[in-house]
Structures are given as structure tokens and as C-alpha cells.
Design a protein around this motif. Structure first.
Motif, PDB file in Angstrom:
ATOM      1  N   SER A 134      95.503  56.860  43.373  1.00 21.40           N
ATOM      2  CA  SER A 134      96.153  55.727  44.037  1.00 21.40           C
ATOM      3  C   SER A 134      95.112  54.639  44.269  1.00 21.40           C
ATOM      4  O   SER A 134      93.896  54.887  44.241  1.00 21.40           O
ATOM      5  CB  SER A 134      96.764  56.158  45.372  1.00 21.40           C
ATOM      6  OG  SER A 134      95.738  56.443  46.318  1.00 21.40           O
ATOM      7  N   LEU A 135      95.588  53.417  44.511  1.00 26.17           N
ATOM      8  CA  LEU A 135      94.662  52.314  44.772  1.00 26.17           C
ATOM      9  C   LEU A 135      93.875  52.565  46.051  1.00 26.17           C
ATOM     10  O   LEU A 135      92.664  52.316  46.097  1.00 26.17           O
ATOM     11  CB  LEU A 135      95.442  50.999  44.869  1.00 26.17           C
ATOM     12  CG  LEU A 135      94.617  49.742  45.159  1.00 26.17           C
ATOM     13  CD1 LEU A 135      93.563  49.519  44.079  1.00 26.17           C
ATOM     14  CD2 LEU A 135      95.530  48.515  45.270  1.00 26.17           C
TER      15      LEU A 135
ATOM     16  N   ASP B  44      90.195  41.386  51.476  1.00 26.92           N
ATOM     17  CA  ASP B  44      90.096  41.906  52.840  1.00 26.92           C
ATOM     18  C   ASP B  44      91.484  42.168  53.424  1.00 26.92           C
ATOM     19  O   ASP B  44      91.707  43.172  54.114  1.00 26.92           O
ATOM     20  CB  ASP B  44      89.318  40.926  53.719  1.00 26.92           C
ATOM     21  CG  ASP B  44      87.833  40.881  53.371  1.00 26.92           C
ATOM     22  OD1 ASP B  44      87.368  41.784  52.652  1.00 26.92           O
ATOM     23  OD2 ASP B  44      87.145  39.931  53.807  1.00 26.92           O
ATOM     24  N   ALA B  45      92.427  41.261  53.154  1.00 28.83           N
ATOM     25  CA  ALA B  45      93.796  41.455  53.647  1.00 28.83           C
ATOM     26  C   ALA B  45      94.443  42.665  52.984  1.00 28.83           C
ATOM     27  O   ALA B  45      95.175  43.429  53.632  1.00 28.83           O
ATOM     28  CB  ALA B  45      94.621  40.193  53.385  1.00 28.83           C
ATOM     29  N   LEU B  46      94.175  42.870  51.697  1.00 24.56           N
ATOM     30  CA  LEU B  46      94.712  44.029  50.982  1.00 24.56           C
ATOM     31  C   LEU B  46      94.209  45.326  51.606  1.00 24.56           C
ATOM     32  O   LEU B  46      94.988  46.270  51.838  1.00 24.56           O
ATOM     33  CB  LEU B  46      94.307  43.954  49.510  1.00 24.56           C
ATOM     34  CG  LEU B  46      94.598  45.203  48.668  1.00 24.56           C
ATOM     35  CD1 LEU B  46      96.108  45.397  48.513  1.00 24.56           C
ATOM     36  CD2 LEU B  46      93.923  45.095  47.294  1.00 24.56           C
TER      37      LEU B  46
ATOM     38  N   VAL C 189      92.319  50.780  54.549  1.00 23.91           N
ATOM     39  CA  VAL C 189      91.092  51.207  53.883  1.00 23.91           C
ATOM     40  C   VAL C 189      89.912  50.420  54.445  1.00 23.91           C
ATOM     41  O   VAL C 189      90.002  49.196  54.620  1.00 23.91           O
ATOM     42  CB  VAL C 189      91.190  50.982  52.357  1.00 23.91           C
ATOM     43  CG1 VAL C 189      89.840  51.213  51.691  1.00 23.91           C
ATOM     44  CG2 VAL C 189      92.250  51.882  51.751  1.00 23.91           C
ATOM     45  N   ARG C 190      88.838  51.111  54.733  1.00 27.01           N
ATOM     46  CA  ARG C 190      87.591  50.454  55.147  1.00 27.01           C
ATOM     47  C   ARG C 190      86.569  50.661  54.034  1.00 27.01           C
ATOM     48  O   ARG C 190      85.862  51.675  53.986  1.00 27.01           O
ATOM     49  CB  ARG C 190      87.084  51.038  56.465  1.00 27.01           C
ATOM     50  CG  ARG C 190      88.067  50.851  57.625  1.00 27.01           C
ATOM     51  CD  ARG C 190      87.482  51.326  58.928  1.00 27.01           C
ATOM     52  NE  ARG C 190      86.346  50.522  59.323  1.00 27.01           N
ATOM     53  CZ  ARG C 190      85.634  50.727  60.445  1.00 27.01           C
ATOM     54  NH1 ARG C 190      85.962  51.734  61.250  1.00 27.01           N
ATOM     55  NH2 ARG C 190      84.611  49.953  60.730  1.00 27.01           N
TER      56      ARG C 190
ATOM     57  N   GLY D 142      97.520  42.712  43.321  1.00 21.33           N
ATOM     58  CA  GLY D 142      98.335  41.573  43.750  1.00 21.33           C
ATOM     59  C   GLY D 142      97.546  40.335  44.108  1.00 21.33           C
ATOM     60  O   GLY D 142      98.022  39.492  44.868  1.00 21.33           O
ATOM     61  N   LEU D 143      96.337  40.201  43.563  1.00 18.87           N
ATOM     62  CA  LEU D 143      95.492  39.043  43.861  1.00 18.87           C
ATOM     63  C   LEU D 143      95.314  38.196  42.607  1.00 18.87           C
ATOM     64  O   LEU D 143      95.458  38.683  41.485  1.00 18.87           O
ATOM     65  CB  LEU D 143      94.112  39.485  44.368  1.00 18.87           C
ATOM     66  CG  LEU D 143      94.080  40.361  45.616  1.00 18.87           C
ATOM     67  CD1 LEU D 143      92.643  40.753  45.947  1.00 18.87           C
ATOM     68  CD2 LEU D 143      94.711  39.634  46.789  1.00 18.87           C
TER      69      LEU D 143
END
Length: 291
Positions: free
Chosen positions: A183-184, A207-209, A215-216, A264-265
Motif C-alpha cells: 500500500s502507499l 505533507d498534506a498527503l 504517516v510520519r 494525487g499530486l
């Protein structure tokens, strides 16, 4: 203030080179009095005499020597122009392009491709910071600036921003890294990440994703140069968040791989021009292709 009359300057230049009013008048098929009138008009415009008579000879004054230096440059350039056009048969077209130093070289090549290899077109390419490049546009020493950081626009701005491309942004790395996650979120959690610096719009989106995925990420590098991001991804220090066009050759060869999970970027590329009455006509060939 009235403009310089270059006819007056030309007559002065001819007399200064000959050093003799009578000889110059005969060569130019003018009367001495008509030629003297032209010199006096130049002196009136400059506010200083350019010649003085000593022992019935014409000598340049200090103002005359300065004026002659400028006249030599002006009319010498005119002679070079004529010689160049006669040699080439028609004028060489020149397009001066500035590009943000950190911008993808592959994108720059794709944008300029319609003009590449044309024998009568010369491309002058400059790179620099946004401030340096926009100053070049204002000074008309550049025709267009390529950037992914469009300058803000308002009613008083002297720039026109042309959107020219939008490239998807992916997570890219070596096949061993890409194929190891299901998975991503797992991919971003399990690998160090190479990201653009905070000034990049792509970084804000990434960063928003990560916040949405809870996720960190562990950052391997924050880089303001796409070429350096490409090299770091090749060195396998982590996964890179960048447009696939930056690593086009590596993807084709299989050295690097694009994750199957969409992030999605996207990154937006712009061509910025100055508001000019007569823009460089070569720009039309580029804009017609991409707009």
C-alpha cells in the motif's frame, strides 16, 4: 527632453574621421555651409562645441572626443549589422530563455523542442533564481522565464504568466523498494523519503498527503534541485517524490520504478513573459504547441 538626431551625429562622425570639412563636404556631395549647419545643430543639442579651429585646422574638443567614441560604437555596430545580414542572407532569430536553476532539464527540453535544431534560430539559455530571472524579464534581457513558482499577479504587475504544463508527481525508487510494499502508506512508512524543500508547492501537497494517511515519513533529504533528487534516487538512499519526467531515462531503462499507487499530486510549470508591445515571435511557436 528632445531626442538625439542621428543625422547630425553622422555628419559629425564623417568630418571627425576625415579631419577636414572641405574634403568631407565634397565626399558627401554637400556644401560646406550645409555641413557646418549640421555640426552646429549637434553642438546645440549637446550644449558644447565638438570642434575648435587652430591654425585653420579642425581639432576635436574634449566633448568632441567623447562624442566620437560613442559615434564609433553606434555606426560601427550599424556596419556590422549590415555585414552580418549580407553574410547570412536573412536575420538570425534569437530567443533568450531563463529557467529556474532547480527546474527539470527534461521539461525544459520538451518545452523548447519545436525550436531545437533549426539553423536560423539561436537559443540563449540562462539559469538563476526567481528574483534574478524576473529582473532579466523587466530589463528585456530575457524573452521568457520557465518556472514552477509562478510570480503573484495583480493589476500593476509587469508579467504575464502562461500555464504550459502539468506533470503528475509520483513516488519513485529502485524496483526493490517499490515492489516491497502492499500500500502507499506502507511504502512511505517503510522507506526514507527524498522530498522537495518547503518552498515547493509539491512539498505542501506531500505533507498534506502524509497527514491524511497518518504517516510520519523519515526524511532522507530535502532538496531544492530536481537533478539532485534524481541522482539521490539513483543512489538508492530512499524514495523520491517528484514528476516522472525528471527520471524519464531511468524509468525507461528500469533502473528506477514508479509506484503503482497514485499520490494525487501534480507540479505546474509556467512560462512567464513581460508585457511588451512586440513580444518575440518565436514564443508563438512554443505557446501554440502547449496551450
Amino acid at each position: 527632453m528632445s531626442e538625439m538626431n542621428y543625422n547630425h551625429l553622422r555628419y559629425f562622425w564623417e568630418v571627425a574621421r576625415d579631419g577636414n570639412l572641405t574634403r568631407t563636404a565634397a565626399r558627401l556631395n554637400l556644401s560646406q555651409s550645409a555641413l557646418s549647419v549640421q555640426i552646429r545643430k549637434l553642438e546645440d543639442r549637446l550644449g558644447q562645441p565638438v570642434f575648435e579651429r587652430r591654425n585653420r585646422q579642425l581639432h576635436l574638443t574634449e566633448a568632441g572626443r567623447i562624442t566620437l567614441d560613442y559615434a564609433e560604437t553606434i555606426f560601427g555596430a550599424g556596419q556590422e549589422l549590415i555585414a552580418t545580414l549580407r553574410q547570412t542572407g536573412h536575420a538570425q532569430q534569437v530567443l533568450r530563455v531563463g529557467a529556474l536553476a532547480t527546474l527539470s532539464r527534461n521539461f525544459q527540453i520538451e518545452f523548447l523542442r519545436p525550436l531545437l535544431g533549426q539553423p536560423q534560430i539561436e537559443l540563449v539559455l540562462r539559469s538563476g533564481t526567481s528574483i534574478e530571472l524576473l529582473q532579466g524579464l523587466e530589463a528585456l534581457s530575457l524573452d521568457v522565464v520557465l518556472t514552477n513558482l509562478a510570480p503573484s499577479a495583480d493589476a500593476l504587475t509587469s508579467f504575464i504568466v502562461h500555464p504550459v504544463a502539468q506533470q503528475p508527481v509520483s513516488v519513485i525508487g529502485t524496483p526493490a523498494r517499490i515492489d516491497a510494499a502492499d500500500s502507499l502508506a506502507a511504502l512511505l512508512s517503510a522507506n526514507p523519503i527524498i522530498v522537495p524543500t518547503l518552498e515547493s508547492p509539491v512539498r505542501a501537497g506531500f505533507d498534506a498527503l502524509c497527514a491524511r494517511l497518518s504517516v510520519r515519513p523519515v526524511l532522507a533529504a530535502e532538496v531544492d534541485d530536481m537533478a539532485m533528487m534524481r541522482l539521490l534516487a539513483r543512489e538508492d538512499i530512499g524514495l523520491a517524490v517528484l514528476p516522472p519526467i525528471v527520471v524519464k531515462n531511468e524509468l525507461e531503462s528500469g533502473l528506477l520504478q514508479e509506484a503503482a499507487y497514485s499520490v494525487g499530486l501534480s507540479e505546474h510549470f509556467h512560462a512567464v513573459t513581460a508585457k511588451r508591445k512586440f513580444p518575440n515571435p518565436l514564443l508563438a511557436q512554443l505557446f501554440d504547441r502547449v496551450l
